[in-house]
Design a protein around this motif. Structure first.
Motif, PDB file in Angstrom:
ATOM      1  N   ASP A 179       0.889  -1.283   0.136  1.00 12.35           N
ATOM      2  CA  ASP A 179       0.167  -0.088   0.094  1.00 12.35           C
ATOM      3  C   ASP A 179       0.996   1.190   0.141  1.00 12.35           C
ATOM      4  O   ASP A 179       1.476   1.462   1.070  1.00 12.35           O
ATOM      5  CB  ASP A 179      -0.873  -0.045   1.282  1.00 12.35           C
ATOM      6  N   TYR A 182       1.737   4.190   2.612  1.00 14.30           N
ATOM      7  CA  TYR A 182       2.823   4.423   3.671  1.00 14.30           C
ATOM      8  C   TYR A 182       3.952   4.928   2.972  1.00 14.30           C
ATOM      9  O   TYR A 182       4.586   4.755   2.110  1.00 14.30           O
ATOM     10  CB  TYR A 182       3.128   2.872   4.138  1.00 14.30           C
ATOM     11  N   GLY A 187       5.256  -0.249   9.136  1.00  7.35           N
ATOM     12  CA  GLY A 187       3.876  -0.364   9.047  1.00  7.35           C
ATOM     13  C   GLY A 187       3.575  -1.220   7.588  1.00  7.35           C
ATOM     14  O   GLY A 187       2.541  -1.860   7.576  1.00  7.35           O
ATOM     15  N   GLU A 188       4.235  -0.821   6.695  1.00  9.16           N
ATOM     16  CA  GLU A 188       3.699  -1.472   5.417  1.00  9.16           C
ATOM     17  C   GLU A 188       3.976  -2.754   5.195  1.00  9.16           C
ATOM     18  O   GLU A 188       3.222  -3.267   4.694  1.00  9.16           O
ATOM     19  CB  GLU A 188       4.570  -0.584   3.953  1.00  9.16           C
ATOM     20  N   THR A 190       3.743  -5.008   7.921  1.00  6.56           N
ATOM     21  CA  THR A 190       2.807  -5.798   8.787  1.00  6.56           C
ATOM     22  C   THR A 190       1.417  -5.550   7.947  1.00  6.56           C
ATOM     23  O   THR A 190       0.551  -6.607   7.935  1.00  6.56           O
ATOM     24  CB  THR A 190       2.630  -5.094   9.909  1.00  6.56           C
ATOM     25  N   ASP A 191       1.336  -4.552   7.098  1.00  9.33           N
ATOM     26  CA  ASP A 191      -0.051  -4.418   6.144  1.00  9.33           C
ATOM     27  C   ASP A 191      -0.338  -5.261   5.401  1.00  9.33           C
ATOM     28  O   ASP A 191      -1.245  -5.994   5.231  1.00  9.33           O
ATOM     29  CB  ASP A 191       0.226  -2.994   5.959  1.00  9.33           C
ATOM     30  N   PHE A 194      -1.105  -8.662   6.724  1.00 11.95           N
ATOM     31  CA  PHE A 194      -2.495  -8.826   7.380  1.00 11.95           C
ATOM     32  C   PHE A 194      -3.285  -9.071   5.886  1.00 11.95           C
ATOM     33  O   PHE A 194      -4.443  -9.523   5.962  1.00 11.95           O
ATOM     34  CB  PHE A 194      -2.797  -7.525   7.993  1.00 11.95           C
ATOM     35  N   ARG A 195      -3.049  -8.246   4.877  1.00 15.55           N
ATOM     36  CA  ARG A 195      -3.706  -8.551   3.501  1.00 15.55           C
ATOM     37  C   ARG A 195      -3.715  -9.866   2.899  1.00 15.55           C
ATOM     38  O   ARG A 195      -4.497 -10.509   2.381  1.00 15.55           O
ATOM     39  CB  ARG A 195      -3.457  -7.367   2.576  1.00 15.55           C
ATOM     40  N   ASN A 232       2.128   6.267  10.044  1.00 17.01           N
ATOM     41  CA  ASN A 232       1.992   4.930   9.476  1.00 17.01           C
ATOM     42  C   ASN A 232       1.189   4.244  10.229  1.00 17.01           C
ATOM     43  O   ASN A 232       0.286   3.330   9.964  1.00 17.01           O
ATOM     44  CB  ASN A 232       3.106   4.387   8.926  1.00 17.01           C
ATOM     45  N   PHE A 236      -2.522   2.231   9.350  1.00 18.39           N
ATOM     46  CA  PHE A 236      -2.598   0.801   9.553  1.00 18.39           C
ATOM     47  C   PHE A 236      -3.896   0.555  10.660  1.00 18.39           C
ATOM     48  O   PHE A 236      -4.805  -0.335  10.466  1.00 18.39           O
ATOM     49  CB  PHE A 236      -1.485   0.073  10.422  1.00 18.39           C
ATOM     50  N   ARG A 239      -7.114   0.704   9.285  1.00 18.92           N
ATOM     51  CA  ARG A 239      -7.836  -0.389   8.315  1.00 18.92           C
ATOM     52  C   ARG A 239      -7.914  -1.595   9.219  1.00 18.92           C
ATOM     53  O   ARG A 239      -8.809  -2.278   8.819  1.00 18.92           O
ATOM     54  CB  ARG A 239      -6.431  -0.519   7.354  1.00 18.92           C
ATOM     55  N   TRP A 240      -7.028  -1.731   9.972  1.00 13.83           N
ATOM     56  CA  TRP A 240      -7.028  -3.155  10.830  1.00 13.83           C
ATOM     57  C   TRP A 240      -7.697  -3.257  12.259  1.00 13.83           C
ATOM     58  O   TRP A 240      -7.759  -4.239  12.866  1.00 13.83           O
ATOM     59  CB  TRP A 240      -5.799  -3.573  10.958  1.00 13.83           C
TER      60      TRP A 240
END
Length: 276
Positions: A179, A182, A187-188, A190-191, A194-195, A232, A236, A239-240
């Motif tokens: 994504d 970020y 953070g990017e 872990t994002d 999760f996706r 960031n 996150f 979204r989560w």
């Protein structure tokens, strides 16, 4: 066909040049794609062994997510079947590419992660440096025996690190890359994990796919990235429904720099993330 995609900047130039030298010394060197993240032009030395693509910084710093997407896009356009991403300060073990390739054959479309050893200060990695005796994978993540793959449980996806991983074009398409909202640090990755979990992409620990993180000075918590982590982390959390990097946030809070609020975290001086 394998491509190794690396993000690089002037701050890590020595590290990435050592990485590239070791990649080129392999019996079957992969195509190396280096994503240059600084405004200034990359040194000509990098172009001798790698294809260079450029992602300039954004308003909040280096665009790591956008850089990985562009580098992988270049690899996909060239028809590569295995995408290996290594951070600039990581060098591969001689068997890393073979272990990732075998894992991709066994688990097509998965997100593949090898163990990472953080080298101690004073170890300078040259082309012929034998790193085997220094292998000591970080204890936070699983380290399967050489040649064995272990499928992670749902609770292990937060352990994904982007400094060394691999996937196939089908896997990349399934989780959709990084994504690009970020920017700067944190953070990017872990994002992405999760996706991947949400999309049903398996996370697989790959035994023997060792990478070695070259030493450089750091601070813990990373004070230079405080505003990046707040900004960031908020992206996150929206979204989560939870914040990443909470260990560091708790450390910042213990030093009086940030505080927890009903909406998450903020600087104690009231300034917005990204302010001075």
């Amino acid at each position: 066909m394998t491509a190794v995609i690396t993000l690089a900047s002037a701050a890590r130039l020595d590290h990435v040049e050592r990485q590239q030298a070791r990649l080129q010394a392999l019996p079957e060197p992969p195509e190396a794609i280096v994503v240059w993240l600084d405004d200034a032009a990359p040194p000509a030395s990098l172009a001798r062994h790698a294809r260079i693509v450029h992602v300039p910084p954004g308003p909040h710093g280096l665009r790591l997510a956008a850089g990985r997407n562009l580098g992988v896009g270049a690899a996909l356009a060239a028809g590569h079947e295995l995408l290996v991403l290594l951070d600039a300060d990581c060098v591969p073990a001689p068997d890393l590419l073979d272990r990732y390739a075998a894992a991709a054959h066994e688990h097509p479309g998965a997100l593949l992660c090898g163990p990472v050893t953080y080298l101690p200060e004073g170890v300078t990695v040259e082309v012929d440096t034998d790193l085997g005796p220094l292998t000591a994978p970080h204890a936070a993540r699983p380290d399967p025996p050489d040649g064995r793959c272990v499928v992670a449980g749902p609770e292990q996806y937060p352990l994904f690190w982007s400094l060394s991983f691999a996937t196939t074009p089908a896997g990349w398409a399934a989780f959709g890359g990084f994504d690009e909202s970020y920017e700067g640090y944190g953070g990017e990755d872990t994002d992405v994990a999760f996706r991947a979990r949400e999309a049903g992409v398996p996370l697989v620990w790959v035994g023997g796919a060792h990478a070695y993180h070259q030493h450089h000075p750091t601070s813990s918590p990373p004070w230079q990235h405080l505003d990046d982590i707040l900004r960031n982390g908020a992206i996150f959390a929206r979204r989560w429904g939870r914040w990443p990097m909470e260990g560091w946030l708790e450390s910042f809070a213990g030093a009086g720099a940030v505080e927890r609020t009903a909406d998450g975290w903020r600087r104690t001086d009231g300034s917005a993330a990204g302010g001075s």
